[in-house]
Motif scaffolding. Structure first.
Motif, PDB file in Angstrom:
ATOM      1  N   UNK A   1       0.821  -1.214   0.000  1.00  0.00           N
ATOM      2  CA  UNK A   1       0.000   0.000   0.000  1.00  0.00           C
ATOM      3  C   UNK A   1       0.854   1.263   0.000  1.00  0.00           C
ATOM      4  N   UNK A   2       0.517   2.190  -0.907  1.00  0.00           N
ATOM      5  CA  UNK A   2       1.223   3.471  -0.938  1.00  0.00           C
ATOM      6  C   UNK A   2       0.471   4.489  -0.088  1.00  0.00           C
ATOM      7  N   UNK A   3      -0.835   4.522  -0.243  1.00  0.00           N
ATOM      8  CA  UNK A   3      -1.615   5.541   0.438  1.00  0.00           C
ATOM      9  C   UNK A   3      -3.024   5.009   0.691  1.00  0.00           C
ATOM     10  N   UNK A   4      -3.650   5.480   1.757  1.00  0.00           N
ATOM     11  CA  UNK A   4      -4.991   5.011   2.055  1.00  0.00           C
ATOM     12  C   UNK A   4      -5.805   6.124   2.688  1.00  0.00           C
ATOM     13  N   UNK A   5      -7.114   6.088   2.421  1.00  0.00           N
ATOM     14  CA  UNK A   5      -8.018   7.014   3.093  1.00  0.00           C
ATOM     15  C   UNK A   5      -9.229   6.213   3.526  1.00  0.00           C
ATOM     16  N   UNK A   6      -9.653   6.379   4.770  1.00  0.00           N
ATOM     17  CA  UNK A   6     -10.854   5.672   5.196  1.00  0.00           C
ATOM     18  C   UNK A   6     -11.936   6.670   5.593  1.00  0.00           C
ATOM     19  N   UNK A   7     -13.171   6.269   5.300  1.00  0.00           N
ATOM     20  CA  UNK A   7     -14.324   7.098   5.655  1.00  0.00           C
ATOM     21  C   UNK A   7     -15.428   6.167   6.150  1.00  0.00           C
ATOM     22  N   UNK A   8     -16.440   6.760   6.743  1.00  0.00           N
ATOM     23  CA  UNK A   8     -17.524   5.909   7.202  1.00  0.00           C
ATOM     24  C   UNK A   8     -18.531   5.720   6.076  1.00  0.00           C
ATOM     25  N   UNK A   9     -19.255   4.589   6.144  1.00  0.00           N
ATOM     26  CA  UNK A   9     -20.316   4.309   5.188  1.00  0.00           C
ATOM     27  C   UNK A   9     -21.472   3.696   5.971  1.00  0.00           C
ATOM     28  N   UNK A  10     -22.673   3.847   5.472  1.00  0.00           N
ATOM     29  CA  UNK A  10     -23.807   3.318   6.232  1.00  0.00           C
ATOM     30  C   UNK A  10     -23.695   1.804   6.351  1.00  0.00           C
TER      31      UNK A  10
ATOM     32  N   UNK B   1     -20.054   1.615   8.870  1.00  0.00           N
ATOM     33  CA  UNK B   1     -18.970   0.709   8.534  1.00  0.00           C
ATOM     34  C   UNK B   1     -17.790   1.530   8.038  1.00  0.00           C
ATOM     35  N   UNK B   2     -16.724   0.822   7.698  1.00  0.00           N
ATOM     36  CA  UNK B   2     -15.525   1.521   7.244  1.00  0.00           C
ATOM     37  C   UNK B   2     -15.263   1.210   5.778  1.00  0.00           C
ATOM     38  N   UNK B   3     -15.165   2.264   4.986  1.00  0.00           N
ATOM     39  CA  UNK B   3     -14.770   2.091   3.586  1.00  0.00           C
ATOM     40  C   UNK B   3     -13.346   2.597   3.439  1.00  0.00           C
ATOM     41  N   UNK B   4     -12.506   1.762   2.835  1.00  0.00           N
ATOM     42  CA  UNK B   4     -11.106   2.151   2.648  1.00  0.00           C
ATOM     43  C   UNK B   4     -10.813   2.327   1.164  1.00  0.00           C
ATOM     44  N   UNK B   5     -10.218   3.441   0.836  1.00  0.00           N
ATOM     45  CA  UNK B   5      -9.748   3.692  -0.529  1.00  0.00           C
ATOM     46  C   UNK B   5      -8.232   3.576  -0.502  1.00  0.00           C
ATOM     47  N   UNK B   6      -7.706   2.734  -1.385  1.00  0.00           N
ATOM     48  CA  UNK B   6      -6.301   2.367  -1.277  1.00  0.00           C
ATOM     49  C   UNK B   6      -5.580   2.549  -2.612  1.00  0.00           C
ATOM     50  N   UNK B   7      -4.417   3.172  -2.587  1.00  0.00           N
ATOM     51  CA  UNK B   7      -3.565   3.171  -3.780  1.00  0.00           C
ATOM     52  C   UNK B   7      -2.377   2.258  -3.501  1.00  0.00           C
ATOM     53  N   UNK B   8      -1.954   1.543  -4.541  1.00  0.00           N
ATOM     54  CA  UNK B   8      -0.893   0.554  -4.356  1.00  0.00           C
ATOM     55  C   UNK B   8       0.458   1.119  -4.744  1.00  0.00           C
ATOM     56  N   UNK B   9       1.490   0.570  -4.126  1.00  0.00           N
ATOM     57  CA  UNK B   9       2.851   1.005  -4.435  1.00  0.00           C
ATOM     58  C   UNK B   9       3.257   0.575  -5.815  1.00  0.00           C
TER      59      UNK B   9
ATOM     60  N   UNK C   1     -11.945  -3.003   7.744  1.00  0.00           N
ATOM     61  CA  UNK C   1     -12.696  -2.286   6.704  1.00  0.00           C
ATOM     62  C   UNK C   1     -13.766  -3.180   6.091  1.00  0.00           C
ATOM     63  N   UNK C   2     -14.971  -2.649   5.943  1.00  0.00           N
ATOM     64  CA  UNK C   2     -16.045  -3.417   5.322  1.00  0.00           C
ATOM     65  C   UNK C   2     -15.843  -3.467   3.822  1.00  0.00           C
ATOM     66  N   UNK C   3     -15.353  -2.388   3.288  1.00  0.00           N
ATOM     67  CA  UNK C   3     -15.156  -2.287   1.851  1.00  0.00           C
ATOM     68  C   UNK C   3     -13.742  -1.784   1.594  1.00  0.00           C
ATOM     69  N   UNK C   4     -13.053  -2.433   0.652  1.00  0.00           N
ATOM     70  CA  UNK C   4     -11.738  -1.933   0.237  1.00  0.00           C
ATOM     71  C   UNK C   4     -11.829  -1.627  -1.249  1.00  0.00           C
ATOM     72  N   UNK C   5     -11.549  -0.406  -1.614  1.00  0.00           N
ATOM     73  CA  UNK C   5     -11.597  -0.036  -3.039  1.00  0.00           C
ATOM     74  C   UNK C   5     -10.215   0.415  -3.469  1.00  0.00           C
ATOM     75  N   UNK C   6      -9.781  -0.121  -4.603  1.00  0.00           N
ATOM     76  CA  UNK C   6      -8.474   0.274  -5.123  1.00  0.00           C
ATOM     77  C   UNK C   6      -8.642   1.445  -6.081  1.00  0.00           C
ATOM     78  N   UNK C   7      -7.717   2.344  -6.037  1.00  0.00           N
ATOM     79  CA  UNK C   7      -7.784   3.510  -6.919  1.00  0.00           C
ATOM     80  C   UNK C   7      -6.365   3.934  -7.284  1.00  0.00           C
ATOM     81  N   UNK C   8      -6.224   4.585  -8.424  1.00  0.00           N
ATOM     82  CA  UNK C   8      -4.876   5.007  -8.834  1.00  0.00           C
ATOM     83  C   UNK C   8      -4.417   6.227  -8.052  1.00  0.00           C
TER      84      UNK C   8
END
Ligand code: WTA
Length: 677
Positions: free
Chosen positions: A571-580, A587-595, A624-631
């Motif tokens: 993982x290079x960077x991550x941001x987490x936010x709440x989701x219903x 719950x926890x949604x994580x947005x993740x960018x990869x190294x 995290x309930x949801x992990x989403x990958x993003x550039x």
């Protein structure tokens, strides 16, 4: 939050790094015991502490009282007069530092003979600020007027700020990445009649059309009945620009002027105007969590004392030792105001300015600059450090970084993983890292290690600066026990504190001074951050209070979950936010960018690996309930992750089919932010 509703802390970071002996030996504060002693003294008598520091600077008339405090209004060094340009420039130009470099600047483009480099001495700065001050006066700028500055990172930007201070005008610097509508809003709010700009500025090999943006802003302003009288244009890139004059303009009544034309005829002997300690020095716009940007007000004497002291003590600056300080922030942000310009120069220390992007033309650019100029203190943001990590350690390895003595970070909580990388790959395990917590509103550092005194813990901004009464409290203003998260508050006034929000008294009082009160009903400054103190009294910032996630009644800060994710090698960077979430409430949604080059694929298996990794690092509650990958992640112009936008996506209020297109959202978010501020 009431008692029992604290923000829960799950992250446990046990590593401790004592200050290196080489730095300790030359530092002003050399041990934690000495820190304790000075800190106790400074809190027993803050006015005495700050008066002593103010005494190191030059005043034209001394103060009648150090502090007048009628909450939430503070007047520091009441009755005194001084001038910040005098303290940053003339004072040094009149002494042995006259010919020393005040500014070492590099442009972005690299020609056949290398980059364009300029060296501006204190004597040069005195002359140039006097000339520009005379130019501003000739355009009708008077004491107290607010001049708007919208320029690239070139020496003339610092000269413009200092010239305003010199003649007693205030400045409003707008970051060069902002759009025409953002300029128009700010110019109208500040009532500026004069704008200083440039034809363009270089950014990643392209020209940012600054003059064109100012022209568009002036059209919008004219439509709203606001007339900008003068636009002074520095020739930087040579790109074609439109030239505007009112049809009836006579020779002396033109709107657009070339900087060099006006400067050529200007006298260079104008003295620094004696200014009241509480005279407005600058307004700087910062975006609030909602709505229109706030024009944060800073005044002269207290701000000067705060930034001069913290720059010296926190970065261990020493002009006599020939220090070369590089803060990579743009002058459009408070970090650029307080440390690129005022803090370094007030101490007579050379400050480095760089015009462009960190990866222009290659990801090694910053390290080449460090080597070329022999940078001794390097100050940057976690978002930049995570980008360096992503690009790989081979880039800093190509440069000789042995000149570096102290490293700093600011702007966001730094993930322990990024801290360790900074410590190893840039600091070669011999440079202390000062993780400085502060805000546009605080003017200067508030919670920070001292490089020769404070043992550091990765991810902690450690202990309050001298004279700063920081605490973690609940909604009732009571201090929280160790390791329980709460609200970060400042219980007493400090010299660099904001004096208001331009044209909005109500917002000033409501945002900062109404949420928390002490036992006798006195207002505490509410910073908007959640934090905890550990058993050693160290502060750990957990993120903005607005971003707290409430999972099954457990309030979690975003920072700790993000740090756990970033500690995974993929993982290079991550941001987490709440989701219903039907069961847990949130719950926890994580947005993740990869190294880059991590050699993993963004698939379900990796999602599960990352979920388990968080559970292992901090516990099942944070899975995290949801992990989403993003550039890439959407960020504000100053590099802070825009969790508001991510929340909208996680809650399904904004739709993105494939999250790899979040990049488009980054662009969208940037556009939006520039419109909202
Ligand atoms: C965050 C920048 C953790 C915090 C000088 C604060 C930090 C906001 C740190 C102010 C740090 C800044 N550790 N968080 N060392 N420094 N922040 O106004 O949330 O751009 O309230 O000022 O950035 O951002 P601003």
């Amino acid at each position: 939050m009431a008692d029992g509703e604290s923000i829960e802390s799950l992250l446990h970071e046990g590593r401790l790094f004592p200050p290196p002996d080489a730095v300790r030996a030359g530092a002003e504060v050399r041990s934690l015991d000495q820190w304790r002693e000075v800190h106790a003294r400074s809190l027993a008598d803050p006015e005495g502490y700050w008066a002593e520091e103010a005494g190191r600077l030059e005043w034209f008339r001394t103060w009648d009282r150090v502090l007048e405090w009628a909450p939430p209004d503070a007047r520091w060094f009441a009755g005194a007069t001084t001038n910040l340009c005098h303290n940053c420039v003339d004072r040094h130009a009149a002494g042995p530092r006259a010919d020393a470099a005040a500014i070492l600047w590099e442009g972005e483009p690299i020609g056949p003979d290398g980059p364009e480099v300029r060296r501006v001495s204190f004597a040069d700065l005195r002359r140039e600020t006097a000339r520009l001050g005379a130019v501003l006066k000739s355009l009708g700028v008077r004491k107290g007027d607010i001049v708007t500055i919208y320029m690239p990172m070139v020496p003339e930007l610092a000269i413009a700020m200092l010239a305003c201070a010199r003649i007693g005008a205030a400045h409003s610097v707008i970051f060069g990445g902002f759009s025409a509508s953002a300029i128009a809003d700010r110019v109208a709010d500040a009532g500026s009649r004069v704008i200083l700009t440039a034809d363009g500025g270089w950014r990643r090999g392209k020209i940012v059309p600054l003059k064109e943006n100012v022209d568009a802003a002036c059209v919008t302003l004219a439509g709203a009945g606001v007339r900008v009288e003068h636009v002074v244009v520095l020739e930087r890139c040579g790109n074609p620009v439109a030239w505007h004059h009112a049809p009836e303009a006579s020779h002396g009544d033109k709107r657009d002027h070339w900087w060099h034309d006006l400067m050529r005829a200007a006298p260079d002997d104008g003295a620094c105007e004696p200014m009241d300690s509480e005279a407005l020095l600058f307004v700087l716009y910062t975006s609030g969590s909602t709505g229109k940007p706030k024009g944060i007000l800073h005044t002269t004497g207290g701000y000067m004392t705060h930034v001069a002291t913290t720059a010296r003590v926190v970065f261990d600056l020493d002009a006599a030792r020939g220090d070369v300080f590089w803060c990579t922030a743009d002058c459009g942000w408070v970090t650029g105001h307080s440390y690129v310009v005022y803090g370094a120069l007030c101490n007579g220390v050379t400050t480095v300015m760089y015009e462009g992007a960190p990866d222009a033309p290659t990801p090694g650019r910053f390290w080449e600059i460090v080597e070329r100029h022999g940078v001794t203190q390097f100050y940057t943001a976690p978002t930049a450090i995570r980008a360096f990590m992503k690009w790989g350690e081979e880039h800093p390895r190509k440069s000789d970084l042995r000149s570096l003595r102290v490293l700093g970070t600011v702007g966001e909580p730094i993930n322990p993983e990024a801290w360790m990388w900074y410590h190893r790959a840039i600091g070669a395990e011999r440079c202390p890292i000062v993780d400085t917590w502060w805000q546009t509103e605080t003017g200067g550092h508030m919670i920070t290690p001292l490089p020769g005194a404070t043992p550091t813990k990765p991810g902690s901004c450690t202990l309050p600066f001298f004279g700063v009464d920081a605490a973690i409290v609940n909604e009732q203003g009571r201090e929280m026990p160790a390791n329980q998260g709460g609200l970060l508050a400042i219980r007493r006034p400090w010299p660099g504190m904001l004096r208001g929000v331009l044209n909005d008294r109500e917002r000033f009082v409501q945002t900062y001074w109404s949420r928390i009160k002490g036992p006798d009903g006195e207002p505490y400054y509410f910073a908007g951050d959640g934090a905890r103190r550990d058993e050693d009294g160290y502060f750990w910032i957990m993120g903005r209070v607005d971003d707290v996630i409430n999972v099954s009644g457990h309030r979690l800060g975003t920072m700790e979950v993000e740090s756990a994710l970033v500690s995974h090698p993929a993982v290079a960077e991550a941001a987490v936010v709440s989701m219903p979430h039907e069961i847990k409430g949130a719950g926890i949604a994580a947005f993740v960018t990869l190294r880059e080059g991590a050699g993993v694929s963004a698939d379900e298996a990796l999602r599960e690996t990352l979920r388990s990794h968080v559970v292992k690092e901090i516990g099942a509650i944070a899975r995290p309930d949801v992990v989403r990958f993003t550039k890439s992640l959407p960020k504000t112009r100053s590099g802070k992750i825009m969790r508001r936008l991510l929340r909208a996506i996680a809650e399904g209020r904004e739709h993105v089919g494939d999250t790899t297109t979040l990049e488009d959202y980054a662009v969208l978010a940037k556009l939006r932010e520039s419109d909202e501020g």
